[in-house]
Design a protein around this motif. Structure first.
Motif, PDB file in Angstrom:
ATOM      1  N   GLU A 150      39.493 -65.714   4.911  1.00 14.32           N
ATOM      2  CA  GLU A 150      38.915 -66.101   3.948  1.00 14.32           C
ATOM      3  C   GLU A 150      40.000 -66.392   3.132  1.00 14.32           C
ATOM      4  O   GLU A 150      39.448 -67.660   1.824  1.00 14.32           O
ATOM      5  CB  GLU A 150      37.962 -65.096   2.766  1.00 14.32           C
ATOM      6  CG  GLU A 150      36.741 -65.895   2.519  1.00 14.32           C
ATOM      7  CD  GLU A 150      35.788 -64.842   1.772  1.00 14.32           C
ATOM      8  OE1 GLU A 150      34.934 -64.342   1.601  1.00 14.32           O
ATOM      9  OE2 GLU A 150      36.779 -64.007   0.724  1.00 14.32           O
ATOM     10  N   ARG A 151      41.051 -65.977   2.573  1.00 14.96           N
ATOM     11  CA  ARG A 151      42.051 -66.546   1.828  1.00 14.96           C
ATOM     12  C   ARG A 151      42.347 -68.276   1.810  1.00 14.96           C
ATOM     13  O   ARG A 151      42.307 -69.462   1.308  1.00 14.96           O
ATOM     14  CB  ARG A 151      42.974 -65.875   1.403  1.00 14.96           C
ATOM     15  CG  ARG A 151      43.803 -65.987  -0.147  1.00 14.96           C
ATOM     16  CD  ARG A 151      43.523 -66.314  -0.916  1.00 14.96           C
ATOM     17  NE  ARG A 151      43.989 -66.674  -2.007  1.00 14.96           N
ATOM     18  CZ  ARG A 151      43.681 -67.052  -3.332  1.00 14.96           C
ATOM     19  NH1 ARG A 151      42.591 -66.763  -4.125  1.00 14.96           N
ATOM     20  NH2 ARG A 151      45.122 -67.446  -3.832  1.00 14.96           N
ATOM     21  N   TYR A 152      43.385 -68.645   3.223  1.00 18.68           N
ATOM     22  CA  TYR A 152      42.771 -69.598   3.868  1.00 18.68           C
ATOM     23  C   TYR A 152      42.395 -70.499   3.629  1.00 18.68           C
ATOM     24  O   TYR A 152      42.204 -71.957   3.097  1.00 18.68           O
ATOM     25  CB  TYR A 152      42.483 -68.965   5.136  1.00 18.68           C
ATOM     26  CG  TYR A 152      43.038 -70.796   6.462  1.00 18.68           C
ATOM     27  CD1 TYR A 152      44.106 -70.518   6.931  1.00 18.68           C
ATOM     28  CD2 TYR A 152      42.210 -71.263   6.962  1.00 18.68           C
ATOM     29  CE1 TYR A 152      44.315 -72.121   7.258  1.00 18.68           C
ATOM     30  CE2 TYR A 152      42.345 -72.413   7.604  1.00 18.68           C
ATOM     31  CZ  TYR A 152      43.404 -72.894   7.884  1.00 18.68           C
ATOM     32  OH  TYR A 152      43.693 -73.574   8.943  1.00 18.68           O
ATOM     33  N   TRP A 153      40.748 -70.473   3.518  1.00 23.50           N
ATOM     34  CA  TRP A 153      39.841 -71.317   3.764  1.00 23.50           C
ATOM     35  C   TRP A 153      39.661 -71.547   1.992  1.00 23.50           C
ATOM     36  O   TRP A 153      39.252 -72.693   1.557  1.00 23.50           O
ATOM     37  CB  TRP A 153      38.809 -70.693   3.134  1.00 23.50           C
ATOM     38  CG  TRP A 153      38.060 -71.388   5.447  1.00 23.50           C
ATOM     39  CD1 TRP A 153      38.572 -70.240   6.657  1.00 23.50           C
ATOM     40  CD2 TRP A 153      38.707 -72.840   6.413  1.00 23.50           C
ATOM     41  NE1 TRP A 153      38.530 -70.772   7.807  1.00 23.50           N
ATOM     42  CE2 TRP A 153      38.542 -71.939   7.719  1.00 23.50           C
ATOM     43  CE3 TRP A 153      38.455 -74.027   6.007  1.00 23.50           C
ATOM     44  CZ2 TRP A 153      38.315 -72.737   8.760  1.00 23.50           C
ATOM     45  CZ3 TRP A 153      38.096 -74.582   7.171  1.00 23.50           C
ATOM     46  CH2 TRP A 153      38.596 -74.435   8.558  1.00 23.50           C
ATOM     47  N   LEU A 154      39.844 -71.155   1.076  1.00 24.76           N
ATOM     48  CA  LEU A 154      40.037 -71.182  -0.421  1.00 24.76           C
ATOM     49  C   LEU A 154      40.762 -72.297  -0.797  1.00 24.76           C
ATOM     50  O   LEU A 154      39.990 -72.628  -1.425  1.00 24.76           O
ATOM     51  CB  LEU A 154      39.732 -68.907  -1.312  1.00 24.76           C
ATOM     52  CG  LEU A 154      40.292 -69.544  -2.426  1.00 24.76           C
ATOM     53  CD1 LEU A 154      38.524 -69.931  -2.840  1.00 24.76           C
ATOM     54  CD2 LEU A 154      39.793 -68.449  -3.030  1.00 24.76           C
ATOM     55  N   LEU A 155      42.188 -71.432  -0.342  1.00 23.57           N
ATOM     56  CA  LEU A 155      43.178 -73.156  -0.858  1.00 23.57           C
ATOM     57  C   LEU A 155      43.400 -73.859  -0.129  1.00 23.57           C
ATOM     58  O   LEU A 155      43.427 -74.628  -0.907  1.00 23.57           O
ATOM     59  CB  LEU A 155      44.898 -71.924  -0.191  1.00 23.57           C
ATOM     60  CG  LEU A 155      44.667 -70.322  -0.642  1.00 23.57           C
ATOM     61  CD1 LEU A 155      45.961 -69.504   0.557  1.00 23.57           C
ATOM     62  CD2 LEU A 155      45.709 -70.161  -2.085  1.00 23.57           C
ATOM     63  N   LEU A 156      42.321 -73.752   1.246  1.00 24.43           N
ATOM     64  CA  LEU A 156      42.051 -74.848   1.930  1.00 24.43           C
ATOM     65  C   LEU A 156      41.803 -76.204   0.626  1.00 24.43           C
ATOM     66  O   LEU A 156      41.099 -77.360   0.736  1.00 24.43           O
ATOM     67  CB  LEU A 156      41.761 -75.232   3.130  1.00 24.43           C
ATOM     68  CG  LEU A 156      41.946 -76.246   4.062  1.00 24.43           C
ATOM     69  CD1 LEU A 156      42.884 -76.894   4.054  1.00 24.43           C
ATOM     70  CD2 LEU A 156      41.124 -76.291   5.379  1.00 24.43           C
ATOM     71  N   GLU A 201      50.292 -75.451  -6.501  1.00 27.35           N
ATOM     72  CA  GLU A 201      50.713 -73.874  -6.148  1.00 27.35           C
ATOM     73  C   GLU A 201      49.786 -73.072  -4.671  1.00 27.35           C
ATOM     74  O   GLU A 201      49.801 -72.104  -4.280  1.00 27.35           O
ATOM     75  CB  GLU A 201      50.056 -72.645  -7.394  1.00 27.35           C
ATOM     76  CG  GLU A 201      51.002 -72.906  -8.667  1.00 27.35           C
ATOM     77  CD  GLU A 201      50.553 -72.741  -9.889  1.00 27.35           C
ATOM     78  OE1 GLU A 201      49.855 -71.136  -9.609  1.00 27.35           O
ATOM     79  OE2 GLU A 201      50.444 -72.888 -11.358  1.00 27.35           O
ATOM     80  N   ALA A 202      48.382 -73.954  -5.117  1.00 26.69           N
ATOM     81  CA  ALA A 202      47.589 -73.442  -3.801  1.00 26.69           C
ATOM     82  C   ALA A 202      47.986 -73.270  -2.193  1.00 26.69           C
ATOM     83  O   ALA A 202      48.395 -73.054  -1.636  1.00 26.69           O
ATOM     84  CB  ALA A 202      46.325 -74.377  -3.210  1.00 26.69           C
ATOM     85  N   TRP A 203      49.186 -75.251  -2.617  1.00 25.75           N
ATOM     86  CA  TRP A 203      49.347 -75.600  -0.960  1.00 25.75           C
ATOM     87  C   TRP A 203      50.873 -74.509  -0.920  1.00 25.75           C
ATOM     88  O   TRP A 203      50.924 -74.412   0.334  1.00 25.75           O
ATOM     89  CB  TRP A 203      50.500 -76.504  -1.162  1.00 25.75           C
ATOM     90  CG  TRP A 203      51.272 -77.315  -0.959  1.00 25.75           C
ATOM     91  CD1 TRP A 203      52.940 -76.996  -0.555  1.00 25.75           C
ATOM     92  CD2 TRP A 203      51.067 -77.707   0.700  1.00 25.75           C
ATOM     93  NE1 TRP A 203      53.121 -77.392   0.635  1.00 25.75           N
ATOM     94  CE2 TRP A 203      51.863 -77.486   1.543  1.00 25.75           C
ATOM     95  CE3 TRP A 203      50.394 -77.441   1.623  1.00 25.75           C
ATOM     96  CZ2 TRP A 203      52.608 -77.534   2.276  1.00 25.75           C
ATOM     97  CZ3 TRP A 203      50.405 -77.422   3.152  1.00 25.75           C
ATOM     98  CH2 TRP A 203      51.307 -77.883   3.667  1.00 25.75           C
ATOM     99  N   ILE A 204      51.396 -73.972  -1.618  1.00 28.70           N
ATOM    100  CA  ILE A 204      52.899 -73.547  -1.243  1.00 28.70           C
ATOM    101  C   ILE A 204      51.918 -72.020  -1.237  1.00 28.70           C
ATOM    102  O   ILE A 204      53.020 -71.919  -0.380  1.00 28.70           O
ATOM    103  CB  ILE A 204      53.330 -72.920  -3.244  1.00 28.70           C
ATOM    104  CG1 ILE A 204      54.238 -74.507  -3.529  1.00 28.70           C
ATOM    105  CG2 ILE A 204      54.459 -72.122  -2.901  1.00 28.70           C
ATOM    106  CD1 ILE A 204      54.762 -74.101  -4.854  1.00 28.70           C
ATOM    107  N   GLU A 205      51.197 -71.765  -0.863  1.00 28.15           N
ATOM    108  CA  GLU A 205      50.132 -70.618  -1.017  1.00 28.15           C
ATOM    109  C   GLU A 205      50.461 -70.364   0.607  1.00 28.15           C
ATOM    110  O   GLU A 205      50.612 -69.731   1.616  1.00 28.15           O
ATOM    111  CB  GLU A 205      49.907 -69.747  -1.980  1.00 28.15           C
ATOM    112  CG  GLU A 205      48.907 -68.519  -1.605  1.00 28.15           C
ATOM    113  CD  GLU A 205      48.044 -67.382  -2.711  1.00 28.15           C
ATOM    114  OE1 GLU A 205      47.536 -67.214  -2.251  1.00 28.15           O
ATOM    115  OE2 GLU A 205      47.498 -68.454  -3.588  1.00 28.15           O
TER     116      GLU A 205
END
Length: 313
Positions: free
Chosen positions: A279-285, A173-177
């Motif tokens: 910040e969301r970018y790094w959280l998902l990564l 799910e993180a990858w999709i987002e």
């Protein structure tokens, strides 16, 4: 000695619990050759055939195809060999099901339209190479024609999504987002503005600005945390004091920290660099790569920017 017992297809069905139609199909396919036939041509099966039928049922329940069942029965392949192949097939099937589940969970959360569902399914099915290529193309667009600190740029582009061989639903799910985020035009425009901000600073002989600003940010953020915990407003005396500290510590190479134009430019630049989606970018990564989680700094960033704006007068 008595004659060995033989069974019709109907009797086999009663003894094994398998449908007559299934037993007849196995027999027609050559997996269960009849032991004998009646004068009328009806097929008969002995106890050995019954045991063979039970083996066929077991192999089929394990998911083996008819061809593999036949190979096992004719000794062309051992059960162990077939088991290894079947485990690999099941692993692939599980992977695809997990991908599908991740897409469906994302759809359910967001009530996505049909077009978005198709995109999410495509993103979930991408290979590692495709994922890395997508990110490489993203950063290439974000920095094209700009002069950035090489170390800063390398740090940005070196962090790639590395899903494990057996990713969790949360990682998928993180990858999709994440993939949707780096393709979102508004997000791309925001990151491009950040890149342009860093590039402008570097062109003005402030090559060390980014690295030093990152060091200073930790101290400013700690002060903002204390203020937030104490319930202080950004326009409080403590907020104005921190703002003046930021203007002073950010003004190097003879720059006047009281210059209104510089103070406005610094405030605007820090606001550009505080997009919560970054910040969301790094959280998902981090979720994809299994990195330790980190606390959000957005409340502190918003408080600091409000304090800077309040100090502008």
């Amino acid at each position: 000695m008595g004659t060995a017992a033989v069974f019709t297809i109907g009797e086999l069905a009663k003894r094994t619990g398998l449908p007559v139609k299934t037993i007849r199909f196995y027999s027609d396919e050559g997996l269960l050759p009849p032991t004998d036939r009646t004068d009328s041509g009806y097929r008969l099966y002995d106890a050995t055939a019954m045991a063979r039928l039970e083996l066929v049922r077991t192999l089929r329940e394990l998911g083996l195809g008819l061809a593999d069942v036949e190979r096992a029965l004719t000794r062309e392949a051992t059960i162990g060999d077939l088991a290894v192949q079947h485990v690999a097939a099941l692993d692939e099937q599980i992977r695809r099901l997990e991908l599908r589940r991740a897409v469906l969970r994302a759809v359910a959360k967001r009530d996505s339209p049909l077009e978005e569902v198709e995109l999410m399914n495509k993103l979930a099915s991408m290979s590692d190479e495709d994922r890395k290529r997508l990110l490489d193309e993203f950063w290439a667009d974000m920095v094209e024609g700009l002069e950035l600190d090489p170390e800063f740029y390398e740090r940005m582009v070196s962090a790639k999504p590395e899903l494990p061989d057996d990713p969790t639903p949360e990682q998928l799910e993180a990858w999709i987002e994440f993939a949707e985020l780096v393709q979102d035009e508004e997000f791309r425009a925001s990151i491009r503005r950040m890149s342009e901000w860093h590039s402008q600073l570097r062109k003005q002989d402030e090559a060390d600005f980014g690295a030093k600003q990152q060091e200073l940010w930790m101290a400013w953020s700690a002060k903002a945390t204390e203020a937030l915990e104490a319930g202080l407003a950004p326009d409080s005396p403590e907020g104005r004091e921190l703002a003046e500290t930021i203007f002073t510590q950010s003004s190097r190479n003879g720059r006047d920290p009281n210059d209104p134009a510089w103070r406005q430019r610094l405030t605007d630049g820090m606001a550009i660099s505080s997009d919560p989606r970054a910040e969301r970018y790094w959280l998902l990564l981090g979720k994809m790569n299994g990195w330790p989680s980190f606390p959000s700094q957005m409340r502190q960033a918003e408080w600091i920017i409000a304090a800077l704006r309040s100090a502008l007068g």
